[in-house]
Motif scaffolding. Sequence first.
Motif, mmCIF file in Angstrom:
data_model
loop_
_atom_site.group_PDB
_atom_site.id
_atom_site.type_symbol
_atom_site.label_atom_id
_atom_site.label_comp_id
_atom_site.label_asym_id
_atom_site.label_seq_id
_atom_site.Cartn_x
_atom_site.Cartn_y
_atom_site.Cartn_z
ATOM 1 N N ASP A 19 -8.384 28.603 22.184
ATOM 2 C CA ASP A 19 -7.978 29.901 21.669
ATOM 3 C C ASP A 19 -6.485 30.057 21.877
ATOM 4 O OD1 ASP A 19 -9.087 33.343 22.191
ATOM 5 O OD2 ASP A 19 -8.424 32.266 20.401
ATOM 6 N N ILE A 20 -5.899 30.881 21.012
ATOM 7 C CA ILE A 20 -4.468 31.141 21.196
ATOM 8 C C ILE A 20 -4.329 32.335 22.126
ATOM 9 C CG2 ILE A 20 -2.310 31.737 20.064
ATOM 10 C CD1 ILE A 20 -3.443 30.419 17.540
ATOM 11 N N ILE A 21 -3.761 32.059 23.291
ATOM 12 C CA ILE A 21 -3.634 33.102 24.320
ATOM 13 C C ILE A 21 -2.161 33.436 24.494
ATOM 14 C CG2 ILE A 21 -4.145 33.691 26.720
ATOM 15 C CD1 ILE A 21 -6.685 32.989 25.606
ATOM 16 N N ASN A 22 -1.861 34.726 24.633
ATOM 17 C CA ASN A 22 -0.466 35.100 24.966
ATOM 18 C C ASN A 22 -0.212 34.743 26.407
ATOM 19 O OD1 ASN A 22 -0.184 36.064 22.477
ATOM 20 N ND2 ASN A 22 0.125 38.205 23.029
ATOM 21 N N GLU A 23 0.865 33.972 26.641
ATOM 22 C CA GLU A 23 1.135 33.558 28.024
ATOM 23 C C GLU A 23 1.668 34.711 28.857
ATOM 24 O OE1 GLU A 23 1.279 29.423 29.517
ATOM 25 O OE2 GLU A 23 3.177 29.664 28.435
ATOM 26 N N ASP A 32 7.135 31.770 21.086
ATOM 27 C CA ASP A 32 6.881 30.528 21.836
ATOM 28 C C ASP A 32 6.165 30.799 23.161
ATOM 29 O OD1 ASP A 32 8.903 31.810 22.981
ATOM 30 O OD2 ASP A 32 10.254 30.108 23.150
ATOM 31 N N LYS A 33 5.834 32.075 23.408
ATOM 32 C CA LYS A 33 5.085 32.378 24.620
ATOM 33 C C LYS A 33 3.584 32.215 24.420
ATOM 34 C CE LYS A 33 8.158 33.552 27.749
ATOM 35 N NZ LYS A 33 8.255 32.770 29.006
ATOM 36 N N LYS A 34 3.171 32.039 23.159
ATOM 37 C CA LYS A 34 1.739 31.852 22.898
ATOM 38 C C LYS A 34 1.432 30.369 23.031
ATOM 39 C CE LYS A 34 1.568 35.308 19.219
ATOM 40 N NZ LYS A 34 0.999 36.538 19.761
ATOM 41 N N LYS A 35 0.273 30.054 23.557
ATOM 42 C CA LYS A 35 -0.110 28.641 23.475
ATOM 43 C C LYS A 35 -1.623 28.458 23.348
ATOM 44 C CE LYS A 35 -0.187 27.118 28.345
ATOM 45 N NZ LYS A 35 -1.314 26.162 28.472
ATOM 46 N N MET A 36 -1.965 27.284 22.837
ATOM 47 C CA MET A 36 -3.352 26.928 22.622
ATOM 48 C C MET A 36 -3.963 26.584 23.978
ATOM 49 S SD MET A 36 -4.867 26.961 19.799
ATOM 50 C CE MET A 36 -6.187 26.365 18.779
ATOM 51 N N THR A 37 -4.989 27.297 24.352
ATOM 52 C CA THR A 37 -5.604 27.072 25.663
ATOM 53 C C THR A 37 -7.050 26.659 25.497
ATOM 54 O OG1 THR A 37 -4.234 28.870 26.485
ATOM 55 C CG2 THR A 37 -6.036 28.147 27.905
ATOM 56 N N GLU A 38 -7.464 25.686 26.294
ATOM 57 C CA GLU A 38 -8.884 25.307 26.248
ATOM 58 C C GLU A 38 -9.667 26.142 27.245
ATOM 59 O OE1 GLU A 38 -9.475 20.757 24.607
ATOM 60 O OE2 GLU A 38 -10.102 21.246 26.652
ATOM 61 N N ILE A 39 -10.821 26.605 26.801
ATOM 62 C CA ILE A 39 -11.725 27.337 27.694
ATOM 63 C C ILE A 39 -13.034 26.558 27.706
ATOM 64 C CG2 ILE A 39 -12.860 29.536 28.141
ATOM 65 C CD1 ILE A 39 -10.945 30.758 26.026
ATOM 66 N N SER A 40 -13.583 26.315 28.899
ATOM 67 C CA SER A 40 -14.879 25.625 28.895
ATOM 68 C C SER A 40 -15.928 26.509 29.552
ATOM 69 C CB SER A 40 -14.788 24.274 29.603
ATOM 70 O OG SER A 40 -14.913 24.446 31.011
ATOM 71 N N VAL A 41 -17.126 26.492 28.960
ATOM 72 C CA VAL A 41 -18.256 27.271 29.455
ATOM 73 C C VAL A 41 -19.367 26.282 29.753
ATOM 74 C CG1 VAL A 41 -20.048 28.887 28.763
ATOM 75 C CG2 VAL A 41 -17.681 29.321 28.117
ATOM 76 N N THR A 42 -19.892 26.303 30.979
ATOM 77 C CA THR A 42 -20.935 25.345 31.366
ATOM 78 C C THR A 42 -22.176 26.074 31.850
ATOM 79 O OG1 THR A 42 -19.243 23.753 32.067
ATOM 80 C CG2 THR A 42 -21.475 23.387 32.885
ATOM 81 N N ARG A 43 -23.329 25.569 31.473
ATOM 82 C CA ARG A 43 -24.587 26.095 32.017
ATOM 83 C C ARG A 43 -25.392 24.940 32.587
ATOM 84 N NH1 ARG A 43 -29.169 29.812 28.889
ATOM 85 N NH2 ARG A 43 -30.613 29.997 30.648
ATOM 86 N N ARG A 44 -25.942 25.143 33.769
ATOM 87 C CA ARG A 44 -26.763 24.101 34.416
ATOM 88 C C ARG A 44 -28.105 24.672 34.807
ATOM 89 N NH1 ARG A 44 -22.423 22.661 38.673
ATOM 90 N NH2 ARG A 44 -21.106 21.241 37.449
#
Lengths: 173, 173, 157, 157
Positions: free
Chosen positions: B86-90, B99-111
């Motif tokens: 997602d593009i998150i404002n830094e 240039d303060k925005k960047k592509m950030t990875e978010i991970s969701v895990t279920r066990r």
Amino acid sequence: MRIERIEMVGFKSFASKTVFKFHPGTTAIVGPNGCGKSNIVDAFKWVLGEQSAKSLRGGSMEDVIFAGSATQKTKGMAEVTLILSDIINEDSNGSDSVDKKKMTEISVTRRLYRSGESDYLMNKVPCRLKDIKSMFLDTGLELKAYSILEQGRIGDIVNSKPLDRRFLIEEVA
Amino acid sequence: MRIERIEMVGFKSFASKTVFKFHPGTTAIVGPNGCGKSNIVDAFKWVLGEQSAKSLRGGSMEDVIFAGSATQKTKGMAEVTLILSDIINEDSNGSDSVDKKKMTEISVTRRLYRSGESDYLMNKVPCRLKDIKSMFLDTGLELKAYSILEQGRIGDIVNSKPLDRRFLIEEVA
Amino acid sequence: TKSRLEEAFELLNEKFKEVFTMLFGKGRAELQLTEGSILDAGIEIVAQPPGKRLQNMMLLSGGEKALTALSLLFAGFMIKPTPLCLLDEVDAPLDESNTDRFIYLLRELAKSIQFITITHNRRTMEAADYIYGITMEEPGSSKVVSMHLADAPVSTS
Amino acid sequence: TKSRLEEAFELLNEKFKEVFTMLFGKGRAELQLTEGSILDAGIEIVAQPPGKRLQNMMLLSGGEKALTALSLLFAGFMIKPTPLCLLDEVDAPLDESNTDRFIYLLRELAKSIQFITITHNRRTMEAADYIYGITMEEPGSSKVVSMHLADAPVSTS
Ligand SMILES: Nc1ncnc2c1ncn2[C@@H]1O[C@H](COP(=O)(O)OP(=O)(O)OP(=O)(O)O)[C@@H](O)[C@H]1O
Ligand SMILES: Nc1ncnc2c1ncn2[C@@H]1O[C@H](COP(=O)(O)OP(=O)(O)OP(=O)(O)O)[C@@H](O)[C@H]1O
Ligand SMILES: [Mg+2]
Ligand SMILES: [Mg+2]
């Protein structure tokens, strides 16, 4: 005994008289979506005495009468005829002479008018539904639950409850 | 925001760790009956918080853990991870610098463990299901009723009653 | 009568095991009566496709469920056949190898019984002895076109 | 709120009419609210495939019902899209021309949304940008094989 052919006119999307001759072995029925293939299955169920409009995908039994199209007027009657052939003993005195047996055609017709009036005929002679049902019992054309596998319904027996499958034991007993 | 990939291990028929990278456009998933295609749909539903075992074709939630095969032992845990970007404002001071925005990875895990113990993790850190659900609301990954069209269920909306279709108005309001 | 039903169930079970393994190529399955007397027991289906562990039937795939259903219905059919059998798009969820085994069984049974299969599946069409095409050249009004016998060239498109 | 729902219904109806005619090639359909206030009314579907008279929806064929359902669900999707859409064998009951129109719509929508389609249908496979094949070489255990991009030669069998 064997099914020779089925004829229909004014039945669902089959406005004009249509004849299906049945051959031994496998017959495939093909065509685009909505062209009338499953309607043929409905015609079979109907001529064999189906009483439930819902099981023919209709709201009322009148729904099986051709309702018109972009280019044709509606019809006033639906008629389906099933022609079977069976080996009948010509003489019933129990004699052994083989040449006394012959292949006989039997026709069963069902009609429904928009008025709601409906007829059953055997060999073109008016009769009652129970006469047709007992003729089927004699000749063995009584269809079983597994004789007609309807579109989209194949999974039913697997998704249903154990008690709903009991009927199979009865069918093969 | 976009889905980057889904990873699963010990989930239904996916005994060993499997990674599906998702590309833009259309991705087709193909293979023989029973090879695991619909199990991938179940993995999606499950990692997004599905609580009903029945809607995942199971009798109990434990049914999603790899139960072994002719050649492999059963597993003790099922784990599915969804990775989004997602593009998150830094900086959150409302400054205009692009240039303060960047592509950030978010991970969701279920066990889920055979013991019945279960975990949720966001970016590998333990959290509660409601944290995940609120993150989805923020990023817009909240899936709608029409986001997942399940096998054999496409006819439901047409065969159901008018009141059962009301939810669509809510979904698009 | 109790023994007549018990006998029928035994026969159905034997046939089902046979047809299941034939349609799946391998694997095994059986029927079990639920508790109580046979006069009111239900039928439980226990199915294990090739290579898999025995699990709750609901976990099976769409195609596996369809093939299991066909195995059970055909088992009944082989015990007490009827002169005609109408199949409406039963091959829709099947992959190519399952379709081929299904077609093979159909052709075996068709030696003594008339089968009518409605299908969109090219393999099933090509394996039929006769093909009827239904069209709606005149909108909303169905007509039959008797297409070709199985030995006529079928155009592939 | 009442007006928010009325607006949503109007939008859904407009989109549904559009998508239905696009997927069927011609014909028309619309949604109608059942009696009562929009706060508790249900949605009635009125569908008329090309060339046919308007009739009870239940009389439609298997393929026509599936296509009508897809029209309604895609209409919702086009109003409030989600980043991802998973379709599991929705093309199973469709004939070739309906499949082609479905594929066309999918590719249009896929310009801004990720679509995952599980399918046995060769045309749908061939129209995809990427293909993943799932196999069970090791019995009972699934593995992914990343097959080919849409521009690699696809073997026809
Ligand atoms: N009484 C009627 N008058 C005119 N048309 C009718 C009537 N009843 C049903 N139909 C039409 O017949 C069509 C359905 O035909 P049918 O179910 O046989 O299609 P099909 O060939 O099996 O298609 P599919 O491949 O999608 O299953 C519908 O479009 C329906 O509107
Ligand atoms: N917990 C589990 N452990 C091992 N195998 C499992 C488990 N849960 C489900 N399976 C197996 O996964 C298979 C079903 O997979 P799935 O439904 O994904 O098939 P599919 O590829 O969609 O097939 P189809 O084309 O027939 O729809 C079943 O054979 C089932 O036994
Ligand atoms: Mg049909
Ligand atoms: Mg599946």
